[in-house]
Design an enzyme around this catalytic site. Structure first.
Site, PDB file in Angstrom:
ATOM      1  N   ILE A  25      13.703   9.482  -6.406  1.00  0.00           N
ATOM      2  CA  ILE A  25      13.005  10.719  -6.789  1.00  0.00           C
ATOM      3  C   ILE A  25      11.501  10.524  -6.629  1.00  0.00           C
ATOM      4  O   ILE A  25      10.921   9.641  -7.261  1.00  0.00           O
ATOM      5  CB  ILE A  25      13.309  11.099  -8.259  1.00  0.00           C
ATOM      6  CG1 ILE A  25      14.797  11.337  -8.448  1.00  0.00           C
ATOM      7  CG2 ILE A  25      12.524  12.347  -8.663  1.00  0.00           C
ATOM      8  CD1 ILE A  25      15.177  11.530  -9.887  1.00  0.00           C
ATOM      9  N   GLU A  76       8.824  11.259  -8.066  1.00  0.00           N
ATOM     10  CA  GLU A  76       8.375  11.919  -9.286  1.00  0.00           C
ATOM     11  C   GLU A  76       6.882  12.257  -9.266  1.00  0.00           C
ATOM     12  O   GLU A  76       6.413  13.108 -10.006  1.00  0.00           O
ATOM     13  CB  GLU A  76       8.704  11.056 -10.522  1.00  0.00           C
ATOM     14  CG  GLU A  76       7.969   9.726 -10.604  1.00  0.00           C
ATOM     15  CD  GLU A  76       8.613   8.651  -9.742  1.00  0.00           C
ATOM     16  OE1 GLU A  76       7.941   7.652  -9.452  1.00  0.00           O
ATOM     17  OE2 GLU A  76       9.771   8.844  -9.349  1.00  0.00           O
ATOM     18  N   ASP A  87     -17.058  42.247   7.384  1.00  0.00           N
ATOM     19  CA  ASP A  87     -18.210  43.128   7.437  1.00  0.00           C
ATOM     20  C   ASP A  87     -19.194  42.562   8.462  1.00  0.00           C
ATOM     21  O   ASP A  87     -19.071  41.408   8.879  1.00  0.00           O
ATOM     22  CB  ASP A  87     -18.851  43.203   6.052  1.00  0.00           C
ATOM     23  CG  ASP A  87     -19.913  44.286   5.962  1.00  0.00           C
ATOM     24  OD1 ASP A  87     -19.957  45.142   6.864  1.00  0.00           O
ATOM     25  OD2 ASP A  87     -20.700  44.254   5.001  1.00  0.00           O
TER      26      ASP A  87
END
Length: 889
Positions: A283, A285, A327
């Site tokens: 895993i 983690e 813009d």
């Protein structure tokens, strides 16, 4: 204190402030020490102890603690110590990562703190809002965030939106002269007050600060103020979801190994520890923590490059942007407005900046009117207000007008502030017994309300010939990329009501202002184009002006690519989606047009970013996938609605932000691929050998050590990989694209299988070297230790060296540079040194039950450990050849 029930004079006397000049600077500094910074108290962060406890609050960590107890009961004290140390070190690393991410986010919050315009010692200046003190005289205008509680001393058509405080979204009309009776009057009815964290939506005003920080009304209910930066981003939530999925998979692996051990008659205590350790090792983690660190550090780096990311999900969206709506003024241009020409009935007059320009009476009247209809200030190099208005003040200086004397002679009586619908602003001023209205704004708006034309200093009825003359002159200015602004006036012997101010005006003339394009804008637009990003200019300027700038910057090459707001209105909205993508410039558009354009582009499947700076830009900023506000010219309303704030108002910064956003996402993906590949390799090696009936190739303590060395520093270093210059040669990422797209899933599976197979082969070779096979019934402990040593070393070396391959999908490690990521190079060197220390330091070697390899063993470690990297390099060569010769595919 019931400030709303007191007269202005009573309050200024009580606070000892001059209503004309404000506080002296030294008095303001003294009060800052007395009252403290004008800030709301931050919620207390988590303590180190709490963060450490949260790192241990994990089901698998609990199982590891149980494993410690089991090993102690079995009198395997060294194993118990190693497991406990690994748990502690993992928790410390997790706390460090969380702390680092938190500090980065705190620094971002400080960067977005607003400014305030105050009058001190009679001078108008801009300061950090945190430096406001009671008694300060604050100037307010549309778009500003109010940063302290104020008793208004002046109000001109002032409206304030107070939903942050009262929950009422409809703007409230404010009146400084109104006396409010009753100490218990609701906050929403105190119309002579303005409160912290509310917003000016219309008009302008002034007010004296009566409360700051926690003494303000919002400070009293500060628990209502949320901290959106602490929320998990979609990416972090996705990683957490992946982590939970992997946890279930790890639990399944753990159960599978224990059941397999039962069937094969293995030592259950030893296999329980091994199964738990493999589950922990499989895993990643630290994945969510790594994502948080990379995101927070990445946006901190972006802030140093003038792009402040207010909302972290914007970083993920940046990689998908394929349209930038921008813009013109200040973003594509330098926002250094300079009046170069003035047009009146006598024709065009050239203005040379910095020189004394002699002008006829009509031109001087135009300049005077522009000054009187302005709220900007200019004193030497110091200025406040809109750059356009500052340019008009410079025009007056160039014409040798005394602006201070002019304002003394003409006292402002009332005004109609600018708004995007009228596209004008008007002031009523008094000179002796006469009243003058001066109205400045867009040429089209002025012509509609002008009934006369100032011809040779005499008003004459406006004719079609006059209108044609004015329009032709304006077109000529626009063709030169000059921005136009018109002025009209009228005179009366009596005060003119507000509803009559903008009627029956005498048209004086117009100014032509030059705002040159930014030098870096064109290459940035070209860079965006190569990255699959289309640049669209949306501006309120005339079509000719917009096209002249757009053509120079490479946005448009033909006038057919320009569409005006008037022409846009003639197109049915249900046709916008299929039509708008053909245009590159939208001119003379309103804020309402901007929202509709953005929505139409989004409906076409585009991911749109939108820039804005005004109050009325907020809806389009919110409508866009990424709203980008201007940090210099932008109003607080625009900044509040935006996801990103540009501190330099520069288009090139938008492109850089997109590039950095892509790199941040790419680095997170590298870390994910690396972690999952390594963890899969460990699982494949362990389960593969167990299924073959071999002894476990790695012990529980060895698995936990591998997890510690490879799942921390190398993964973080990959997440901090230097920016890839090739990332802007790729097309925008699809919004639904996952981490396992573009061959990533295949890379993880093939890489994991290869690393696992190589580890298994090294394990077999360790037995073979001593003349045994793993399936033999009686194998000496030395042979088993040798085999596990080789498996241990090959697995960790293969993972460390493989991290170099993950840095690029196509370029070799030499093209990328072996040492361009010093963090990763350091992590690899540190990992290898730790492995050598584990083998050659007797105490550690015995603790991990290892053996010093012989020459053949070291040869296999080096050879097999580099195979994943070499294999990856070969695959990259094939990929590059296919890219150069598509027919090979």
């Amino acid at each position: 204190m019931n400030w709303h029930t007191q007269k202005i004079q009573e309050i200024t006397q009580q606070l000892k402030t001059n209503p004309e000049k404000g506080l002296p600077e030294n008095e303001a500094l003294s009060r800052l020490k007395q009252y403290g910074l004008n800030q709301l108290e931050q919620k207390a962060g988590k303590s180190l102890l709490r963060m450490f406890a949260e790192q241990l609050n994990n089901a698998l960590i609990y199982v590891l603690f149980a494993a410690v107890i089991v090993t102690v009961m079995l009198q395997e004290y060294i194993d118990a110590v190693i497991i406990f140390v690994v748990i502690a070190v993992n928790a410390v690393l997790g706390v460090y990562q969380e702390k680092k991410a938190g500090k980065a986010l705190e620094s971002l919050q400080q960067l977005t703190f607003p400014k305030s315009t105050v009058k001190r010692d009679g001078k108008i200046t801009e300061i950090d809002a945190s430096e406001l003190v009671p008694g300060d005289l604050v100037m307010l205008q549309a778009g500003q965030l109010i940063t302290a509680d104020l008793r208004l001393t002046e109000s001109k058509s002032l409206q304030v939106e107070e939903s942050a405080l009262t929950g009422e979204s409809v703007p409230v009309d404010k009146d400084a002269s109104e006396m409010v009776n009753g100490s218990e009057m609701p906050i929403g009815d105190r119309i002579n007050m303005a409160f912290m964290n509310t917003t000016v939506t219309h008009g302008r005003g002034e007010g004296v600060v009566v409360a700051t920080g926690m003494q303000t009304e919002i400070g009293k209910i500060a628990n209502l103020i949320g901290d959106h930066l602490q929320n998990k981003t979609p990416l972090e939530l996705k990683m957490a979801q992946l982590g939970r999925l992997l946890s279930w998979a790890a639990g399944g692996i753990c159960v599978f190994i224990i059941l397999l051990s039962l069937l094969q008659g293995r030592d259950l205590a030893e296999m329980f520890l091994t199964a738990v350790s493999l589950a922990v090792a499989s895993i990643p983690e630290g994945l969510v923590a790594i994502v948080a660190v990379v995101l927070s550090m990445g946006v901190s780096r972006m802030s140093k490059n003038n792009a402040i990311v207010k909302k972290l999900p914007a970083v993920e969206t940046l990689g998908s942007v394929n349209m930038i709506c921008t813009d013109k003024t200040g973003t594509l241009t330098q926002n250094k407005m300079t009046v170069t020409q003035v047009v009146t009935s006598e024709g065009a007059v050239e203005i040379i900046r910095g020189q004394e320009n002699k002008a006829i009476e009509t031109v001087q009247l135009l300049a005077k009117g522009m000054v009187l209809a302005s709220d900007a200030t200019l004193d030497g190099d110091q200025s406040t207000g809109d750059p356009t208005e500052i340019a008009l003040l410079m025009l007056a200086d160039d014409l040798m007008l005394d602006r201070k004397q002019l304002r003394k002679e003409f006292q402002r009586v009332s005004e109609l502030p600018f708004d995007s619908i009228r596209k004008m602003m008007s002031v009523l001023v008094k000179n002796k017994e006469q009243y003058f209205v001066f109205t400045k704004g867009a040429l089209g708006s002025l012509l509609k309300i002008s009934t006369h034309f100032l011809s040779e200093e005499q008003p004459v009825p406006m004719t079609d010939e006059h209108r044609d003359f004015i329009k032709s002159q304006a077109d000529g200015l626009s063709d030169q990329a000059l921005r136009t602004l018109a002025l009209g006036y009228k005179v009366s012997n009596s005060e003119i009501p507000a509803e009559e101010m903008e009627k029956d005006l005498i048209f004086i003339g117009l100014t032509g202002m030059l705002d040159p394009p930014r030098e870096e804008a064109r290459p940035s637009i070209e860079k965006a184009r190569k990255a699959g990003i289309t640049t669209i200019m949306i501006t309120g300027d005339h079509k000719n002006t917009a096209f002249a700038i757009g053509a120079e910057l490479g946005i448009a090459s033909d006038r057919k690519e320009v569409l005006s707001g008037t022409e846009l209105d003639k197109i049915p909205e249900d046709k916008w989606q299929e039509i708008l993508e053909k245009y590159r410039i939208f001119a003379r558009v309103s804020p309402e047009h901007k929202v509709k354009i953005v929505n139409a582009l989004k409906k076409g499947g585009n991911i749109v970013s939108m820039t804005g700076d005004g109050v009325n830009d907020a809806p389009s900023l919110q409508a866009a996938d990424i709203g980008i506000a201007m940090g210099i010219t932008g109003t607080d309303v625009a900044k509040g609605a935006a996801d990103i704030i540009l501190t330099d108002d520069n288009f090139s910064t938008i492109v850089k932000a997109v590039e950095q956003g892509r790199n941040i996402y790419s680095n997170i993906k590298k870390a994910v691929i690396f972690l999952l590949t390594c963890n899969l390799g460990e699982v494949v090696a362990m389960i593969g050998c167990l299924l073959l009936g071999w002894p476990a190739p790695l012990l529980a303590t060895q698995l936990l050590w591998i997890n510690l060395v490879t799942d921390s520093l190398p993964a973080i270093a990959l997440g901090m990989d230097p920016d890839d210059p090739e990332v802007m040669k790729e097309k925008p990422r699809a919004t639904n694209e996952g981490f396992f797209s573009h061959g990533a899933a295949g890379q993880i599976i093939s890489g994991g299988l290869l690393i696992g197979a190589l580890t298994g082969f090294a394990y077999w070779f360790g037995f073979y070297e001593y003349g045994f096979q793993p399936w033999n019934d009686e194998v000496p402990e030395t042979a088993l230790q040798n085999a596990r040593t080789l498996a241990f070393m090959v697995l960790i070396c293969a993972q460390l060296f493989y991290s170099l391959a993950v840095r690029s999908q196509t370029r070799s490690v030499f093209q990328v540079g072996l040492f361009t990521n010093r963090r990763l190079a350091g992590a690899i060197v540190l990992g290898v040194l730790l492995q050598i220390a584990v083998i050659y330091i007797p105490v550690m070697r015995e603790a991990f039950r290892l053996k010093i390899p012989d020459g053949n063993g070291w040869f296999m470690i080096i050879l097999l450990g580099t195979v994943p990297l070499i294999a990856s390099e070969i695959l990259k060569i094939i990929k590059r050849l296919r890219l150069r010769n598509p027919s090979w595919s």
